[in-house]
Motif scaffolding. Structure first.
Motif, PDB file in Angstrom:
ATOM      1  N   UNK B 319     -15.855 -43.851  13.028  1.00  0.00           N
ATOM      2  CA  UNK B 319     -14.542 -44.326  12.106  1.00  0.00           C
ATOM      3  C   UNK B 319     -14.760 -43.624  11.009  1.00  0.00           C
ATOM      4  N   UNK B 320     -15.834 -42.840  10.649  1.00  0.00           N
ATOM      5  CA  UNK B 320     -16.084 -42.231   9.269  1.00  0.00           C
ATOM      6  C   UNK B 320     -16.208 -43.411   8.103  1.00  0.00           C
ATOM      7  N   UNK B 321     -16.694 -44.360   8.571  1.00  0.00           N
ATOM      8  CA  UNK B 321     -17.298 -45.333   7.327  1.00  0.00           C
ATOM      9  C   UNK B 321     -18.530 -44.663   6.597  1.00  0.00           C
ATOM     10  N   UNK B 322     -18.435 -45.289   5.469  1.00  0.00           N
ATOM     11  CA  UNK B 322     -19.741 -44.746   4.567  1.00  0.00           C
ATOM     12  C   UNK B 322     -20.805 -45.460   5.021  1.00  0.00           C
ATOM     13  N   UNK B 323     -22.013 -44.786   5.030  1.00  0.00           N
ATOM     14  CA  UNK B 323     -23.048 -45.471   5.542  1.00  0.00           C
ATOM     15  C   UNK B 323     -23.633 -46.064   4.086  1.00  0.00           C
ATOM     16  N   UNK B 324     -24.248 -47.421   4.347  1.00  0.00           N
ATOM     17  CA  UNK B 324     -24.492 -48.370   2.856  1.00  0.00           C
ATOM     18  C   UNK B 324     -26.207 -48.204   3.144  1.00  0.00           C
ATOM     19  N   UNK B 325     -26.926 -48.323   2.149  1.00  0.00           N
ATOM     20  CA  UNK B 325     -28.244 -48.620   2.097  1.00  0.00           C
ATOM     21  C   UNK B 325     -28.719 -49.959   1.836  1.00  0.00           C
ATOM     22  N   UNK B 326     -30.053 -50.004   2.047  1.00  0.00           N
ATOM     23  CA  UNK B 326     -30.597 -51.509   1.678  1.00  0.00           C
ATOM     24  C   UNK B 326     -32.097 -51.304   1.387  1.00  0.00           C
ATOM     25  N   UNK B 327     -32.746 -51.874   0.255  1.00  0.00           N
ATOM     26  CA  UNK B 327     -34.219 -51.638   0.242  1.00  0.00           C
ATOM     27  C   UNK B 327     -34.830 -53.013  -0.276  1.00  0.00           C
ATOM     28  N   UNK B 328     -35.382 -53.770   0.414  1.00  0.00           N
ATOM     29  CA  UNK B 328     -35.962 -55.178  -0.216  1.00  0.00           C
ATOM     30  C   UNK B 328     -37.253 -54.576  -0.452  1.00  0.00           C
ATOM     31  N   UNK B 329     -37.990 -55.463  -1.298  1.00  0.00           N
ATOM     32  CA  UNK B 329     -39.044 -55.087  -2.113  1.00  0.00           C
ATOM     33  C   UNK B 329     -40.191 -56.020  -1.865  1.00  0.00           C
ATOM     34  N   UNK B 330     -41.555 -55.776  -1.906  1.00  0.00           N
ATOM     35  CA  UNK B 330     -42.664 -56.687  -1.789  1.00  0.00           C
ATOM     36  C   UNK B 330     -43.559 -56.058  -2.617  1.00  0.00           C
TER      37      UNK B 330
END
Lengths: 337, 337
Positions: B319-330
């Motif tokens: 559906x040509x939606x943008x791809x979102x990113x995520x980056x949790x940190x420890x």
């Protein structure tokens, strides 16, 4: 023996709750209690998948408004949906800019999110706020897990109707005077449903629901009558009967105070939803529209709340894998008087 | 302003770790450090999806054996995979009978699981043990997210190679003398990657990785040099260069001590994996095979570890939606000497 029930180091308050739904949900038993209803299920979007994200956005927006809490005060968002890979909530809730934990427990995600939010709040400073949002969309779920609606496939009598609904909850370990609170949590165990039938998820989830109820009651020492209601997420008619029987076989008669959100959301006398409602949005919206208000009014003193999830993927179903179930539990008590 | 970093009320120790991989992983840089390698990627199973579940099972089995911990002592399992709807880990880990929280953060699920396990341990009695298990399978992921391998589609130069790997970690707030420990957590924010290209996930995740690194450094007041390594999950060559540039533009030069598991898992001189490795199993196996042992040996004193996830579904891509990113940190510190 592993102790399953955790009493939270600080009880977690519901600060506010909201639910949005589609046309079928509007015609159901809680039509008047939803914060917003969209009769055409599209929520102004071009695709059902986008509509599911928009429902998540709307429900959180209403919860923030009702709780008079700005989005920047929400420290963490625990969320999930029924689209594969949390696509609805990731994109739908992006604009709030709240740090996010993506969850997947199928239709059990509502309770899973409330549990994780509670754990996070107990490790957070005073006055922290967490959000839990879950949603499902009938048309998006059908074409993902079964067949696109356009195919007109006949549904089995045991099939359930995925709710087009979203529920959002704001939680805090402080404030929320007189609001219901979560005092205990119990993480669910994955239980083999011993069936590969994606048209009978009630049967696949019943063993997990019964396992959680029996484990909770056995470990706590409580009788079922301790609770005003033992609420399951979306077992539907088929799964509810099975779960009650499984509990009875273990010495617990829950038939007197067992309620199932899947049997409550729609009006069986007018709506042809076969075995009942299902979906991440089912237990979330029934909790927001019915149980929390009743707890707040004092009609219920305390309830055991367990959403139920059927763990499968379109591929696992085609490969004839058994569908496993899971049922995380929270104990919700009415606000102090 | 919302405070993002949480210092855990009790540091959480790694009690043991294990990793399993496939043929390509065996030929990579950490071939000798995996606990088990299966050259044909099938792990004795009939389907790639089942193989992914079997990898999860094997990795947890090895971690339990190495930590001398029986499964019944593990209070909770935090897990996720790349199959849509956590089908691999739900079914693969079912036989252990450990209460389970299903997670989805795409390739960031390893850090997400370590964060949630840490929160759970802080609310648990002494001597509690939690497990975090994540896995991915190249052939299962390709046919889910892109095209089945049999189609022989040509891969773009920016494409990454989903690792056929699983990593399992046992964590406890007590014991684990001399083992590395998690002291701080920071939950990731969903950031719009501004690209709908499923063949360039490095670019889609770079903004989220940079957001997390800059937010952590700004809030903590630390310079990048505070850490022996700032480790991202699977940005690959393309995403790593972009993330370094984005951090530089915000005043932080991380190029001197930035490592990316996606650039480390395979040997670029011998293996044609285009932009590098990706998948839930990538950062998990590099953490288990390389960074934890190096922390334990004292080669590293402390590292900032952030797995990176590209949030998309096959439908959202179509559906040509943008791809979102995520980056949790420890923040992981070496064991006390």
């Amino acid at each position: 023996m592993r102790k399953r029930i955790r009493t939270l180091s600080k009880p977690v308050k519901f600060l506010s709750a909201a639910a949005v739904g589609g046309g079928e949900e509007g015609r159901g038993n809680f039509g008047k209690s939803f914060d917003f209803l969209c009769p055409d299920d599209r929520f102004g979007e071009k695709t059902f998948e986008r509509a599911e994200g928009e429902m998540a956005r709307l429900s959180l927006g209403f919860a923030l408004k009702k709780g008079k809490i700005p989005p920047e005060d929400v420290g963490c968002l625990f969320t999930g949906d029924l689209q594969n890979q949390c696509a609805a909530t990731s994109l739908g809730l992006l604009s709030f800019g709240i740090p996010t934990v993506g969850l997947y427990g199928a239709c059990s995600t509502c309770t899973e999110a409330l549990i994780c939010a509670s754990l996070w709040l107990c490790e957070s400073p005073e006055n922290s706020v967490a959000a839990a949002v879950t949603c499902s969309h009938n048309s998006a779920a059908e074409r993902q897990f079964r067949t696109p609606l356009e195919y007109g496939a006949q549904r089995a009598p045991t099939a359930q109707w995925t709710a087009t609904a979203a529920g959002a909850f704001l939680l805090g370990s402080d404030g929320g005077e007189g609001m219901p609170e979560i005092r205990e949590i119990m993480i669910g165990k994955v239980v083999d449903g011993c069936s590969p039938d994606a048209s009978n998820m009630g049967a696949a989830m019943a063993p997990a629901a019964a396992d959680s109820i029996v484990t909770y009651l056995r470990e706590s020492g409580f009788e079922p009558s301790k609770f005003d209601a033992i609420v399951t997420g979306d077992l539907g008619k088929v799964g509810s009967a099975l779960a009650e029987e499984l509990c009875f076989n273990e010495g617990y008669d829950i038939s007197g105070n067992h309620f199932d959100c899947g049997c409550m959301l729609y009006d069986f006398s007018k709506q042809d939803v076969h075995a009942g409602a299902s979906g991440c949005g089912c237990s979330a919206s029934v909790l927001a529209c019915h149980f929390l208000p009743e707890l707040q009014k004092g009609k219920y003193r305390e309830i055991l709340f367990l959403s139920t999830g059927a763990l499968m993927s379109p591929t696992s179903v085609m490969q004839k894998q058994n569908i496993a179930g899971i049922a995380p539990v929270i104990r919700i008590c009415g606000g102090e008087k």
